[in-house]
Design a protein around this motif. Structure first.
Motif, PDB file in Angstrom:
ATOM      1  N   THR A 132       0.886  -1.262   0.088  1.00 31.77           N
ATOM      2  CA  THR A 132       0.119  -0.118   0.083  1.00 31.77           C
ATOM      3  C   THR A 132       0.876   1.136   0.063  1.00 31.77           C
ATOM      4  O   THR A 132       2.193   1.350  -0.007  1.00 31.77           O
ATOM      5  N   LEU A 133       0.087   2.339  -0.108  1.00 27.16           N
ATOM      6  CA  LEU A 133       0.811   3.792  -0.202  1.00 27.16           C
ATOM      7  C   LEU A 133       2.134   3.866   0.903  1.00 27.16           C
ATOM      8  O   LEU A 133       2.957   4.672   0.640  1.00 27.16           O
ATOM      9  N   ASP A 134       1.657   3.385   2.212  1.00 27.27           N
ATOM     10  CA  ASP A 134       2.652   3.425   3.407  1.00 27.27           C
ATOM     11  C   ASP A 134       3.853   2.724   3.131  1.00 27.27           C
ATOM     12  O   ASP A 134       4.525   2.613   4.164  1.00 27.27           O
ATOM     13  N   GLY A 135       3.750   1.821   2.204  1.00 26.78           N
ATOM     14  CA  GLY A 135       4.784   0.817   2.097  1.00 26.78           C
ATOM     15  C   GLY A 135       4.841  -0.544   2.774  1.00 26.78           C
ATOM     16  O   GLY A 135       5.388  -1.414   2.856  1.00 26.78           O
ATOM     17  N   LEU A 179       3.900  -2.845  -7.568  1.00 24.44           N
ATOM     18  CA  LEU A 179       2.851  -1.825  -7.649  1.00 24.44           C
ATOM     19  C   LEU A 179       2.488  -1.193  -6.392  1.00 24.44           C
ATOM     20  O   LEU A 179       2.934  -1.653  -5.282  1.00 24.44           O
ATOM     21  N   VAL A 180       1.672   0.028  -6.444  1.00 22.73           N
ATOM     22  CA  VAL A 180       1.199   0.496  -5.150  1.00 22.73           C
ATOM     23  C   VAL A 180      -0.260   0.254  -5.266  1.00 22.73           C
ATOM     24  O   VAL A 180      -1.102   0.587  -6.185  1.00 22.73           O
ATOM     25  N   ALA A 181      -0.789  -0.387  -4.272  1.00 23.71           N
ATOM     26  CA  ALA A 181      -2.315  -0.604  -4.343  1.00 23.71           C
ATOM     27  C   ALA A 181      -3.095   0.497  -3.575  1.00 23.71           C
ATOM     28  O   ALA A 181      -2.688   0.818  -2.447  1.00 23.71           O
ATOM     29  N   LEU A 182      -4.192   0.910  -4.121  1.00 19.10           N
ATOM     30  CA  LEU A 182      -4.911   1.932  -3.294  1.00 19.10           C
ATOM     31  C   LEU A 182      -6.473   1.097  -3.433  1.00 19.10           C
ATOM     32  O   LEU A 182      -6.840   0.315  -3.881  1.00 19.10           O
ATOM     33  N   PRO A 183      -7.506   1.711  -2.273  1.00 19.01           N
ATOM     34  CA  PRO A 183      -8.617   1.097  -2.149  1.00 19.01           C
ATOM     35  C   PRO A 183      -9.739   1.468  -3.203  1.00 19.01           C
ATOM     36  O   PRO A 183     -11.014   1.282  -2.960  1.00 19.01           O
ATOM     37  N   GLY A 184      -9.380   1.864  -4.262  1.00 12.66           N
ATOM     38  CA  GLY A 184     -10.152   2.484  -5.584  1.00 12.66           C
ATOM     39  C   GLY A 184     -10.698   3.943  -5.190  1.00 12.66           C
ATOM     40  O   GLY A 184     -10.271   4.506  -4.381  1.00 12.66           O
ATOM     41  N   PHE A 185     -10.771   4.354  -6.415  1.00 14.65           N
ATOM     42  CA  PHE A 185     -11.220   5.685  -6.641  1.00 14.65           C
ATOM     43  C   PHE A 185     -12.604   6.113  -6.344  1.00 14.65           C
ATOM     44  O   PHE A 185     -13.578   5.252  -6.426  1.00 14.65           O
ATOM     45  N   ASP A 222       4.931   5.916  -7.606  1.00 12.80           N
ATOM     46  CA  ASP A 222       4.430   6.510  -6.509  1.00 12.80           C
ATOM     47  C   ASP A 222       3.486   7.706  -6.694  1.00 12.80           C
ATOM     48  O   ASP A 222       4.141   8.856  -7.093  1.00 12.80           O
ATOM     49  N   PRO A 223       2.347   7.620  -6.347  1.00 15.27           N
ATOM     50  CA  PRO A 223       1.352   8.839  -6.552  1.00 15.27           C
ATOM     51  C   PRO A 223       1.647  10.208  -5.657  1.00 15.27           C
ATOM     52  O   PRO A 223       1.518  11.323  -6.254  1.00 15.27           O
ATOM     53  N   LEU A 224       2.594   9.745  -4.547  1.00 11.18           N
ATOM     54  CA  LEU A 224       2.785  10.951  -3.921  1.00 11.18           C
ATOM     55  C   LEU A 224       3.773  11.622  -4.367  1.00 11.18           C
ATOM     56  O   LEU A 224       4.110  12.938  -4.055  1.00 11.18           O
ATOM     57  N   GLY A 225       4.617  10.913  -5.165  1.00 11.85           N
ATOM     58  CA  GLY A 225       5.677  11.821  -5.933  1.00 11.85           C
ATOM     59  C   GLY A 225       5.261  12.423  -7.348  1.00 11.85           C
ATOM     60  O   GLY A 225       5.619  13.413  -7.820  1.00 11.85           O
ATOM     61  N   ASP A 226       4.419  11.596  -8.066  1.00 13.34           N
ATOM     62  CA  ASP A 226       3.831  12.098  -9.394  1.00 13.34           C
ATOM     63  C   ASP A 226       2.356  11.538  -9.469  1.00 13.34           C
ATOM     64  O   ASP A 226       2.025  10.405  -9.680  1.00 13.34           O
ATOM     65  N   PRO A 227       1.452  12.283  -8.828  1.00 13.77           N
ATOM     66  CA  PRO A 227      -0.219  12.101  -8.985  1.00 13.77           C
ATOM     67  C   PRO A 227      -0.551  11.311 -10.534  1.00 13.77           C
ATOM     68  O   PRO A 227      -1.473  11.034 -10.471  1.00 13.77           O
ATOM     69  N   ALA A 228       0.237  11.716 -11.824  1.00 12.52           N
ATOM     70  CA  ALA A 228      -0.128  11.478 -12.814  1.00 12.52           C
ATOM     71  C   ALA A 228      -0.196   9.936 -12.950  1.00 12.52           C
ATOM     72  O   ALA A 228      -0.777   9.120 -13.844  1.00 12.52           O
ATOM     73  N   THR A 229       0.600   9.064 -11.961  1.00  9.44           N
ATOM     74  CA  THR A 229       0.508   7.952 -12.148  1.00  9.44           C
ATOM     75  C   THR A 229      -0.773   6.940 -11.930  1.00  9.44           C
ATOM     76  O   THR A 229      -0.977   6.033 -11.969  1.00  9.44           O
ATOM     77  N   LEU A 230      -1.627   7.980 -11.179  1.00  9.38           N
ATOM     78  CA  LEU A 230      -3.162   7.760 -11.073  1.00  9.38           C
ATOM     79  C   LEU A 230      -3.960   7.568 -12.233  1.00  9.38           C
ATOM     80  O   LEU A 230      -4.719   6.932 -12.093  1.00  9.38           O
TER      81      LEU A 230
END
Length: 358
Positions: A9-12, A37-43, A333-341
């Motif tokens: 997840t985003l926190d590693g 990859l980095v997992a998120l709980p959906g948009f 990393d979305p925290l470094g580059d939100p465009a990855t979203l």
């Protein structure tokens, strides 16, 4: 169906989960390995209109797809929660009866309420003068919708954008909706109206270009929501005649909204990403990127797209035992580059892979 999955997840932190009947449980097997990859709980799209493809058919053109198609387009793009902020009529509420594994979780308004002359002509079957507003709102709140949607202001010839209702009218609608366990959302793009709506207790401010610092403090103190829809507001601004009073008003409002984004989060407002038909269904990450660039910053923009909406909807920990086996995985990393979203690599809904671009 995926039987087990391991992800970061985003926190590693690393999570290993079994999947049974579309839900997570503790697991030992690596299974589907998404740790690169980095997992998120959906948009979350907090200002959707699933009854329409675009503003064109919202205003009467023939739609190119159905509400079911649009809901699945959201799902395939990783949007697992949609706050649908209303339509011309209540037909789109039939989506609530669809298989929940084939659509996002839905928080929906029915028909959009406005007075004669107070919205796009012919768009809604719920025109209501102030004298009938409580009755109409009560009918909308009777179910299955969980939201009542009002148009709070609208431009009039020679007058500019002015309020559609008085503050006491809004307060009466809020009381009626809350009694029915519904929330109230209000469209407002003009000065003065958002302050009136906040004082009246409206739950979610849509657009809210002219919110004030005092408004966000008051809204945050009661855990209210704000959906700035920056892309939609920018699109309207760009459609207006260059240098016109309307374009100047929108320019001023967009700058004001951008200046308040971080303060609103700090005040406790649920600041959410929403599209309002400015981009195709499923592309709400574009709004999150715009919010980050406008001053919210990457970390808070990711929250506006993912966890904040879940919190506001009362959904639980997405990774706990018994939670739906949902995740969206992105590269980088979305925290470094939100465009990855913008381009999810994996989308899994209830344990079923909808997208796998590994």
């Amino acid at each position: 169906m995926v039987a087990s999955v391991t992800f970061r997840t985003l926190d590693g932190s690393e999570h290993r989960r079994s999947i049974t009947s579309g839900r997570f449980s503790r697991g030992d097997d690596v299974g589907l390995d998404l740790r690169s990859l980095v997992a998120l709980p959906g948009f979350t799209d907090a200002h959707g209109h699933l009854a329409n493809d675009s503003l064109d058919d919202y205003l009467g053109a023939a739609p190119a797809s159905s509400p079911v198609d649009r809901a699945f387009a959201q799902l395939r793009s990783g949007v697992f929660l949609v706050f649908d902020k209303g339509a011309a009529s209540r037909g789109h509420l039939a989506l609530l009866e669809e298989d929940p594994t084939r659509r996002p979780d839905l928080e929906m308004a029915g028909s959009i309420i406005h007075p004669p002359g107070g919205y796009y002509p012919g768009v809604s079957d719920r025109e209501s003068e102030a004298a009938d507003l409580v009755r109409v709102a009560s009918e909308e709140a009777a179910g299955p919708a969980r939201w009542v949607k009002l148009i709070g202001d609208w431009p009039r010839p020679g007058l500019g954008a002015i309020p559609n209702y008085e503050e006491e009218d809004l307060a009466a609608v809020v009381a009626t909706a809350h009694e029915a366990d519904c929330r109230v959302a209000i469209h407002t793009a003009a000065p003065g109206t958002p302050s009136m709506a906040v004082r009246a207790g409206v739950d979610s401010i849509e657009h809210g270009l002219f919110l004030t610092a005092d408004d966000v403090e008051a809204l945050g103190a009661r855990g209210g929501a704000w959906v700035p829809t920056l892309l939609a507001m920018g699109s309207i601004r760009d459609s207006l005649r260059a240098g016109s009073s309307g374009q100047i008003l929108f320019d001023d409002g967009i700058r004001n909204a951008a200046s308040l984004l971080r303060d609103a989060v700090d005040a406790g407002v649920h600041v959410l990403a929403g599209t309002d038909l400015a981009v195709p269904h499923g592309r709400v990450a574009e709004e999150a990127v715009a919010m980050a660039e406008a001053g919210l910053g990457p970390a808070l923009a990711v929250e506006a797209l993912t966890t904040t909406g879940r919190t506001y909807a009362g959904l639980g920990d997405p990774w706990e035992d018994g939670a739906p086996a949902d995740l969206v995985a992105v590269a980088g990393d979305p925290l470094g580059d939100p465009a990855t979203l913008l381009d999810p690599v994996v989308v899994m809904r209830h344990g079923r892979l909808l997208v796998d671009h590994r």
